[in-house]
Design a protein around this motif. Structure first.
Motif, PDB file in Angstrom:
ATOM      1  N   VAL A   1      47.892  24.152  37.651  1.00  0.00           N
ATOM      2  CA  VAL A   1      48.075  24.573  36.260  1.00  0.00           C
ATOM      3  C   VAL A   1      47.054  25.647  35.897  1.00  0.00           C
ATOM      4  O   VAL A   1      47.395  26.674  35.286  1.00  0.00           O
ATOM      5  CB  VAL A   1      47.962  23.373  35.298  1.00  0.00           C
ATOM      6  CG1 VAL A   1      47.933  23.854  33.840  1.00  0.00           C
ATOM      7  CG2 VAL A   1      49.107  22.400  35.511  1.00  0.00           C
ATOM      8  N   LEU A   2      45.799  25.437  36.268  1.00  0.00           N
ATOM      9  CA  LEU A   2      44.757  26.405  35.923  1.00  0.00           C
ATOM     10  C   LEU A   2      44.973  27.743  36.629  1.00  0.00           C
ATOM     11  O   LEU A   2      44.764  28.803  36.041  1.00  0.00           O
ATOM     12  CB  LEU A   2      43.376  25.834  36.256  1.00  0.00           C
ATOM     13  CG  LEU A   2      42.926  24.663  35.374  1.00  0.00           C
ATOM     14  CD1 LEU A   2      41.635  24.058  35.911  1.00  0.00           C
ATOM     15  CD2 LEU A   2      42.742  25.106  33.922  1.00  0.00           C
ATOM     16  N   GLU A   3      45.394  27.699  37.878  1.00  0.00           N
ATOM     17  CA  GLU A   3      45.675  28.940  38.607  1.00  0.00           C
ATOM     18  C   GLU A   3      46.844  29.686  37.964  1.00  0.00           C
ATOM     19  O   GLU A   3      46.792  30.909  37.771  1.00  0.00           O
ATOM     20  CB  GLU A   3      45.993  28.607  40.077  1.00  0.00           C
ATOM     21  CG  GLU A   3      46.478  29.786  40.909  1.00  0.00           C
ATOM     22  CD  GLU A   3      45.449  30.882  41.087  1.00  0.00           C
ATOM     23  OE1 GLU A   3      45.849  32.023  41.389  1.00  0.00           O
ATOM     24  OE2 GLU A   3      44.242  30.608  40.924  1.00  0.00           O
ATOM     25  N   ALA A   4      47.882  28.957  37.602  1.00  0.00           N
ATOM     26  CA  ALA A   4      49.036  29.573  36.945  1.00  0.00           C
ATOM     27  C   ALA A   4      48.646  30.132  35.585  1.00  0.00           C
ATOM     28  O   ALA A   4      49.050  31.236  35.201  1.00  0.00           O
ATOM     29  CB  ALA A   4      50.158  28.541  36.798  1.00  0.00           C
ATOM     30  N   ALA A   5      47.843  29.379  34.847  1.00  0.00           N
ATOM     31  CA  ALA A   5      47.424  29.811  33.514  1.00  0.00           C
ATOM     32  C   ALA A   5      46.553  31.057  33.595  1.00  0.00           C
ATOM     33  O   ALA A   5      46.667  31.958  32.758  1.00  0.00           O
ATOM     34  CB  ALA A   5      46.667  28.691  32.814  1.00  0.00           C
ATOM     35  N   LEU A   6      45.701  31.131  34.599  1.00  0.00           N
ATOM     36  CA  LEU A   6      44.872  32.324  34.783  1.00  0.00           C
ATOM     37  C   LEU A   6      45.753  33.552  34.957  1.00  0.00           C
ATOM     38  O   LEU A   6      45.508  34.608  34.366  1.00  0.00           O
ATOM     39  CB  LEU A   6      43.953  32.134  35.992  1.00  0.00           C
ATOM     40  CG  LEU A   6      43.090  33.329  36.381  1.00  0.00           C
ATOM     41  CD1 LEU A   6      42.163  33.743  35.250  1.00  0.00           C
ATOM     42  CD2 LEU A   6      42.287  33.002  37.644  1.00  0.00           C
ATOM     43  N   GLU A   7      46.795  33.415  35.763  1.00  0.00           N
ATOM     44  CA  GLU A   7      47.722  34.528  35.988  1.00  0.00           C
ATOM     45  C   GLU A   7      48.424  34.921  34.689  1.00  0.00           C
ATOM     46  O   GLU A   7      48.504  36.109  34.341  1.00  0.00           O
ATOM     47  CB  GLU A   7      48.760  34.123  37.047  1.00  0.00           C
ATOM     48  CG  GLU A   7      49.740  35.209  37.420  1.00  0.00           C
ATOM     49  CD  GLU A   7      49.087  36.383  38.104  1.00  0.00           C
ATOM     50  OE1 GLU A   7      49.587  37.515  37.903  1.00  0.00           O
ATOM     51  OE2 GLU A   7      48.080  36.207  38.817  1.00  0.00           O
ATOM     52  N   VAL A   8      48.919  33.939  33.957  1.00  0.00           N
ATOM     53  CA  VAL A   8      49.685  34.214  32.737  1.00  0.00           C
ATOM     54  C   VAL A   8      48.784  34.752  31.627  1.00  0.00           C
ATOM     55  O   VAL A   8      49.121  35.737  30.960  1.00  0.00           O
ATOM     56  CB  VAL A   8      50.436  32.942  32.275  1.00  0.00           C
ATOM     57  CG1 VAL A   8      51.110  33.170  30.921  1.00  0.00           C
ATOM     58  CG2 VAL A   8      51.465  32.530  33.314  1.00  0.00           C
ATOM     59  N   PHE A   9      47.628  34.119  31.420  1.00  0.00           N
ATOM     60  CA  PHE A   9      46.712  34.579  30.364  1.00  0.00           C
ATOM     61  C   PHE A   9      46.184  35.984  30.653  1.00  0.00           C
ATOM     62  O   PHE A   9      46.037  36.795  29.744  1.00  0.00           O
ATOM     63  CB  PHE A   9      45.533  33.617  30.212  1.00  0.00           C
ATOM     64  CG  PHE A   9      45.857  32.319  29.517  1.00  0.00           C
ATOM     65  CD1 PHE A   9      46.603  32.303  28.353  1.00  0.00           C
ATOM     66  CD2 PHE A   9      45.387  31.118  30.018  1.00  0.00           C
ATOM     67  CE1 PHE A   9      46.891  31.108  27.698  1.00  0.00           C
ATOM     68  CE2 PHE A   9      45.664  29.923  29.374  1.00  0.00           C
ATOM     69  CZ  PHE A   9      46.419  29.919  28.211  1.00  0.00           C
TER      70      PHE A   9
ATOM     71  N   ASP B   1      36.946  41.012  43.358  1.00  0.00           N
ATOM     72  CA  ASP B   1      37.448  39.695  43.762  1.00  0.00           C
ATOM     73  C   ASP B   1      38.062  38.894  42.619  1.00  0.00           C
ATOM     74  O   ASP B   1      38.907  38.016  42.865  1.00  0.00           O
ATOM     75  CB  ASP B   1      36.313  38.864  44.379  1.00  0.00           C
ATOM     76  CG  ASP B   1      35.764  39.477  45.660  1.00  0.00           C
ATOM     77  OD1 ASP B   1      36.466  40.330  46.256  1.00  0.00           O
ATOM     78  OD2 ASP B   1      34.648  39.111  46.064  1.00  0.00           O
ATOM     79  N   LEU B   2      37.618  39.148  41.377  1.00  0.00           N
ATOM     80  CA  LEU B   2      38.036  38.321  40.245  1.00  0.00           C
ATOM     81  C   LEU B   2      38.576  39.178  39.090  1.00  0.00           C
ATOM     82  O   LEU B   2      38.141  39.019  37.940  1.00  0.00           O
ATOM     83  CB  LEU B   2      36.855  37.478  39.755  1.00  0.00           C
ATOM     84  CG  LEU B   2      36.143  36.602  40.788  1.00  0.00           C
ATOM     85  CD1 LEU B   2      34.885  35.993  40.190  1.00  0.00           C
ATOM     86  CD2 LEU B   2      37.073  35.502  41.290  1.00  0.00           C
ATOM     87  N   PRO B   3      39.540  40.051  39.353  1.00  0.00           N
ATOM     88  CA  PRO B   3      40.025  40.915  38.273  1.00  0.00           C
ATOM     89  C   PRO B   3      40.722  40.150  37.157  1.00  0.00           C
ATOM     90  O   PRO B   3      40.610  40.516  35.983  1.00  0.00           O
ATOM     91  CB  PRO B   3      40.996  41.870  38.987  1.00  0.00           C
ATOM     92  CG  PRO B   3      41.432  41.122  40.213  1.00  0.00           C
ATOM     93  CD  PRO B   3      40.235  40.324  40.623  1.00  0.00           C
ATOM     94  N   ARG B   4      41.439  39.085  37.492  1.00  0.00           N
ATOM     95  CA  ARG B   4      42.124  38.310  36.445  1.00  0.00           C
ATOM     96  C   ARG B   4      41.118  37.619  35.539  1.00  0.00           C
ATOM     97  O   ARG B   4      41.284  37.588  34.321  1.00  0.00           O
ATOM     98  CB  ARG B   4      43.070  37.278  37.076  1.00  0.00           C
ATOM     99  CG  ARG B   4      44.206  37.868  37.896  1.00  0.00           C
ATOM    100  CD  ARG B   4      45.025  36.794  38.566  1.00  0.00           C
ATOM    101  NE  ARG B   4      44.198  35.927  39.382  1.00  0.00           N
ATOM    102  CZ  ARG B   4      44.601  34.775  39.910  1.00  0.00           C
ATOM    103  NH1 ARG B   4      45.831  34.329  39.691  1.00  0.00           N
ATOM    104  NH2 ARG B   4      43.792  34.046  40.650  1.00  0.00           N
ATOM    105  N   GLU B   5      40.069  37.088  36.148  1.00  0.00           N
ATOM    106  CA  GLU B   5      39.025  36.436  35.359  1.00  0.00           C
ATOM    107  C   GLU B   5      38.347  37.429  34.431  1.00  0.00           C
ATOM    108  O   GLU B   5      38.035  37.107  33.281  1.00  0.00           O
ATOM    109  CB  GLU B   5      38.003  35.777  36.287  1.00  0.00           C
ATOM    110  CG  GLU B   5      38.506  34.559  37.035  1.00  0.00           C
ATOM    111  CD  GLU B   5      39.272  34.857  38.316  1.00  0.00           C
ATOM    112  OE1 GLU B   5      39.508  33.929  39.106  1.00  0.00           O
ATOM    113  OE2 GLU B   5      39.648  36.038  38.538  1.00  0.00           O
TER     114      GLU B   5
END
Length: 203
Positions: A18-26, A102-106
């Protein structure tokens, strides 16, 4: 007060999904544009199943941000007051660039939260983040006073490092559009920023 039961391996795995998916969506749509339905689809779970692990979209978002703050502060924590000033600051620049790689989504998740006024992490900014930046600013002042570093405003030096490194994650599409095919922005940025900061920081 009842002690919560430890989560099973499957529960931990599904929370992580869920957290991985949410990171992508957010990171793609921001908090307002994201929906629980889309997060559930991205995670490969039903919405009721998702709600078993997290009660709301806001709870998921806050969980991601809480984990992100520590990750974001770690490179600054590593700045060693006993080290060589230029070497320490250039290492900090490289660590921040590596995070953009390494962490562009974050990085985009963090930037979106800040742009929206940090409604879900304002307390952490004014306590944990401020305390750490103030502590390292004193280290920079000490280096400047000892003649080991150019006399620069330490807070604005830190801000400039943030902006010049996180730009490559938050505006990746723009950077690549300008540079064109066949160039690696962060590799080039590391060379440029090292030369820039060596000149700025030289006592």
């Amino acid at each position: 007060m009842a002690v919560p039961k430890p989560r099973t391996r499957i529960q931990e795995k599904n929370r992580a999904r869920v957290l991985e998916a949410a990171l992508e969506v957010f990171s793609r749509h921001g908090f307002r544009g994201a929906t629980l339905d889309e997060i559930a689809r991205e995670a490969g779970l039903s919405k009721p199943n998702l709600l078993y692990y997290f009660a709301s979209k806001e709870e998921i978002h806050v969980t991601l941000l809480e984990g992100l703050v520590d990750t974001w502060l770690d490179p600054l924590r590593a700045l060693d007051a006993d080290g060589d000033p230029q070497a320490e600051l250039l290492a900090y620049v490289r660590r921040k660039l590596q995070m953009s790689r390494d962490l562009p989504r974050e990085s985009r998740l963090f930037a979106q939260e800040i742009v929206q006024g940090a409604p879900r992490m304002k307390d952490g900014l004014s306590t944990d983040l401020k305390a750490l930046v103030d502590e390292k600013a004193e280290v920079l002042r000490g280096w400047s006073s000892a003649g080991k570093l150019a006399p620069v405003d330490p807070h604005h030096l830190i801000f400039s490092i943030w902006s010049l490194t996180q730009h490559y994650a938050d505006f990746d599409v723009q950077v690549r559009a300008v540079l064109g095919e066949g160039r690696e922005p962060i590799d080039e940025a590391e060379v440029f920023l090292e030369a820039l900061f060596r000149r700025v920081l030289a006592p």
